[in-house]
Design a protein around this motif. Structure first.
Motif: not given
Length: 95
Positions: A77-92
């Motif tokens: 779950r935590l690794l999936a959440e880390a991937e989500y945060w990285e996706h938000l950083a790239a989108a920003a």
């Protein structure tokens, strides 16, 4: 009691001191060659806001990955959440 008035010299208006021409040129050259100011003027304040948001998103992703290493039972779950945060950083940064 007798009051006496003394003549107060009037304050003369002083001209502001002028900088030497050599110093003015060096100040202008320094300001003109500052690439960070040029970039800021070109991209505006939005660039700094985007970079700050990406930095915070990546910090959250790092925190998730570190927590996943310490808690193996929740790591998926935590690794999936880390991937989500990285996706938000790239989108920003992409906007």
């Amino acid at each position: 009691m007798k009051l006496t008035s003394k003549a107060v010299p009037s304050a003369r208006r002083q001209e502001p001191k002028r900088l030497p021409v050599k110093m003015i040129k060096s100040i202008m050259i320094y300001n003109c060659d500052d690439s960070r100011i040029k970039l800021k003027n070109m991209l505006g304040e939005k660039w700094e806001v985007k970079m700050e948001a990406a930095r915070r998103f990546r910090a959250m992703a790092l925190l998730c990955r570190q927590t996943a290493a310490r808690q193996p039972e929740r790591s998926w779950r935590l690794l999936a959440e880390a991937e989500y945060w990285e996706h938000l950083a790239a989108a920003a940064l992409a906007q």
